[in-house]
Design a protein around this motif. Structure first.
Motif, PDB file in Angstrom:
ATOM      1  N   PRO A 140       6.284  21.204   1.099  1.00 35.96           N
ATOM      2  CA  PRO A 140       5.163  20.524   0.495  1.00 35.96           C
ATOM      3  C   PRO A 140       5.277  20.171  -1.041  1.00 35.96           C
ATOM      4  O   PRO A 140       3.642  19.813  -1.201  1.00 35.96           O
ATOM      5  CB  PRO A 140       4.747  22.525   0.333  1.00 35.96           C
ATOM      6  N   GLY A 141       5.503  20.164  -1.466  1.00 37.20           N
ATOM      7  CA  GLY A 141       5.837  19.357  -3.093  1.00 37.20           C
ATOM      8  C   GLY A 141       6.058  18.264  -2.977  1.00 37.20           C
ATOM      9  O   GLY A 141       6.005  17.655  -4.171  1.00 37.20           O
ATOM     10  N   ALA A 142       6.279  17.520  -1.798  1.00 37.16           N
ATOM     11  CA  ALA A 142       6.621  16.397  -1.971  1.00 37.16           C
ATOM     12  C   ALA A 142       5.886  15.370  -1.411  1.00 37.16           C
ATOM     13  O   ALA A 142       4.866  15.701  -0.129  1.00 37.16           O
ATOM     14  CB  ALA A 142       8.320  16.043  -0.900  1.00 37.16           C
ATOM     15  N   ALA A 143       5.632  14.251  -1.673  1.00 34.11           N
ATOM     16  CA  ALA A 143       4.822  12.872  -1.541  1.00 34.11           C
ATOM     17  C   ALA A 143       5.838  11.623  -0.267  1.00 34.11           C
ATOM     18  O   ALA A 143       5.320  11.377   0.233  1.00 34.11           O
ATOM     19  CB  ALA A 143       4.701  12.210  -2.879  1.00 34.11           C
ATOM     20  N   CYS A 144       6.675  12.066  -0.707  1.00 37.16           N
ATOM     21  CA  CYS A 144       7.721  11.126   0.292  1.00 37.16           C
ATOM     22  C   CYS A 144       9.470  11.197  -0.419  1.00 37.16           C
ATOM     23  O   CYS A 144       9.966  11.707  -1.610  1.00 37.16           O
ATOM     24  CB  CYS A 144       7.643   9.760  -0.379  1.00 37.16           C
ATOM     25  N   PHE A 145      10.746  11.682   1.029  1.00 36.48           N
ATOM     26  CA  PHE A 145      11.793  11.436  -0.047  1.00 36.48           C
ATOM     27  C   PHE A 145      12.413  11.264   1.539  1.00 36.48           C
ATOM     28  O   PHE A 145      12.673  10.448   2.421  1.00 36.48           O
ATOM     29  CB  PHE A 145      11.847  13.463   0.876  1.00 36.48           C
ATOM     30  N   VAL A 146      13.558  11.005   1.387  1.00 37.92           N
ATOM     31  CA  VAL A 146      14.888  10.697   2.042  1.00 37.92           C
ATOM     32  C   VAL A 146      15.639  11.678   2.227  1.00 37.92           C
ATOM     33  O   VAL A 146      16.112  12.250   1.493  1.00 37.92           O
ATOM     34  CB  VAL A 146      15.160   9.655   1.240  1.00 37.92           C
ATOM     35  N   VAL A 147      16.610  11.269   3.233  1.00 47.26           N
ATOM     36  CA  VAL A 147      16.727  12.390   3.929  1.00 47.26           C
ATOM     37  C   VAL A 147      18.446  11.609   4.490  1.00 47.26           C
ATOM     38  O   VAL A 147      18.270  10.228   5.097  1.00 47.26           O
ATOM     39  CB  VAL A 147      16.758  13.216   4.993  1.00 47.26           C
TER      40      VAL A 147
END
Length: 494
Positions: free
Chosen positions: A181-188
């Motif tokens: 919910p708090g992320a606009a974009c992310f990497v895994v």
């Protein structure tokens, strides 16, 4: 991951018109011009970043969504792609500071979790867009890869490969919000697509702290992202797929800072990426082993930076991080304001006079601009003074000046609004923030209109239009921003 927060320039809509301000505020502005008063405050010394509490196996970075002209980027930001390293922070920190930051960026996650082994890709890396990417994504990716090759010396290319591959996938925002919910974009790490990520997100395969050597990573970006948001996410998340896994509030000239002021990779960031892929290092080294090799690494890469003479730690206590996250996150305004004041108190107790100290004041300004403009004025001026004394914090100073210019405009002081907006334009352009540049020109247009300078007002509106589409993403969003600024100007004439 990049946190989904209100961008720094969004608070124009929040401030009340002077008619609604407390009498003491109106009287003070009537006696002394805002610019004189602001300059005095700045001589002493809205919001930009937020991360949700991380899951057990967290992605490392948090970045705000920005809003996002149909002009090619080379016309929006002349000289792109750059033929030379970015000009900001012409003087890098000392090698002792670079080495200290490297250790904290490379052996901790945003949550504060530390891990024992260094990881990176070994050998050439490829990066490619998954099917369904927006049209703006390909030129942005090509431009980013060219910079990474030229400025960081990385063996990276656009394409696909069986290993050492970074994939950029675009997912509906609603799906991303359900998972983070708090992320606009992310990497895994290790995931090949969205389904793969969901299947392994709470397993060791999805935990960056368990990765001993990087072979695959996927960046997730909302398919609805505007051009500026898309670019910002590409820069931060791709760079963190390659290198540092942490964000530090003390870094003024880096995208790896949860304050989210910086939009594109800086010279500092390129230096840290160059060090990450130095031949003296390799995956699997322990923290003490990496620390022992860093003096030689930075002596070779940055000979002007001096010798590494011990790593003087400058940790940011979790209490400060938690206070900032509460101040810029959801909740009542009263609770958030109290959290911002807590962050200021903690920064004072630590003796900081850096971006951490300034950010607490900036948060307080954003939270009081409507209810207590006098406090907001003092908070923004204090933040601005700290930012202006901090090398590499030009874009932060520009955001502060935009807020102060908006206050001056709504107080009927058009000339001061123009002076503040003019001062902010150069660092806003250097920081490649089209939304901020467009907003500054809108403030200038309304201020010139108030002064009866019609020719300058029309030119400022044309200048704003050059940046608005890339910065705000649609005609409707650009018109809404123009209406907000016009309402400020009308309040100042009321």
């Amino acid at each position: 991951m990049r946190s989904k927060i209100m961008p720094p320039y969004e608070t124009i809509r929040a401030a009340k018109a002077p008619a609604a301000m407390p009498p003491r505020h109106r009287a003070a502005l009537g006696k002394v011009s805002p610019l004189t008063r602001i300059s005095a405050l700045a001589g002493l010394a809205v919001l930009a970043g937020c991360a949700a509490p991380p899951p057990a196996f967290e992605a490392p970075t948090a970045r705000a969504a920005t809003a996002a002209l149909d002009l090619p980027l080379s016309e929006i930001f002349p000289g792109s792609p750059r033929a030379a390293p970015v000009p900001r922070a012409a003087v890098l920190p000392s090698n002792s500071e670079l080495a200290r930051d490297f250790m904290e960026l490379s052996f901790s996650l945003e949550s504060g979790r530390r891990f024992g082994q260094f990881s990176r890709f070994e050998g050439p890396v490829t990066v490619a867009l998954a099917p369904g990417a927006p049209p703006a994504a390909e030129p942005e990716l090509v431009r980013l890869v060219a910079r990474l090759r030229r400025e960081a010396g990385l063996p990276i290319s656009v394409g696909a490969s069986a290993s050492n591959h970074i994939r950029i996938e675009f997912v509906p925002r609603r799906k991303m919000r359900r998972e983070a919910p708090g992320a606009a974009c992310f990497v895994v790490p290790n995931a090949t697509n969205w389904s793969d990520y969901r299947a392994q997100r709470r397993t060791p395969a999805g935990d960056w702290a368990q990765v001993k050597q990087r072979t695959a990573a996927t960046v997730f970006i909302p398919v609805e992202a505007t051009p500026q948001e898309l670019r910002d996410c590409l820069h931060e998340e791709t760079s963190q797929a390659l290198g540092p896994l942490n964000d530090l509030y003390r870094l003024p000239d880096s995208v790896w800072n949860d304050d989210n002021f910086q939009s594109v990779l800086t010279r500092y960031d390129m230096m840290q990426l160059r060090a990450t892929y130095a031949p003296e290092l390799q995956s699997g080294l322990s923290a003490p082993e990496v620390q022992a090799r860093l003096p030689a690494v930075f002596a070779r890469l940055n000979p002007a930076g001096g010798a590494v003479r011990g790593l003087r730690e400058d940790p940011t206590p979790r209490a400060y991080v938690n206070a900032v996250n509460r101040a810029i996150g959801p909740g009542s305004t009263r609770a958030r304001r109290a959290a911002a004041q807590t962050a200021i108190q903690l920064a004072t107790a630590q003796g900081w006079h850096d971006t951490r100290a300034a950010f607490g004041w900036y948060a307080l300004g954003r939270l009081t601009v409507q209810s207590d403009p006098e406090t907001a004025l003092h908070a923004f001026a204090t933040a601005g003074a700290i930012y202006r004394s901090t090398p590499g914090a030009g874009i932060q100073s520009a955001h502060v000046d935009m807020q102060l210019a908006a206050l001056a405009l709504s107080s009927g002081h058009a000339q001061e609004a123009i002076a503040l907006a003019d001062r902010a334009l150069a660092p806003a352009l250097e920081g490649e923030n089209a939304a901020l540049v467009a907003t500054l020109h809108l403030i200038r247009a309304e201020a010139y209109e108030a002064l009866g300078e019609g020719v300058q007002a029309r030119q400022a509106r044309l200048d704003s239009g050059q940046w608005a589409g890339y910065g705000f993403g649609s005609d409707a969003a650009a018109r809404a921003r123009a209406a907000e600024v016009a309402a400020r100007a009308q309040a100042g004439r009321g």
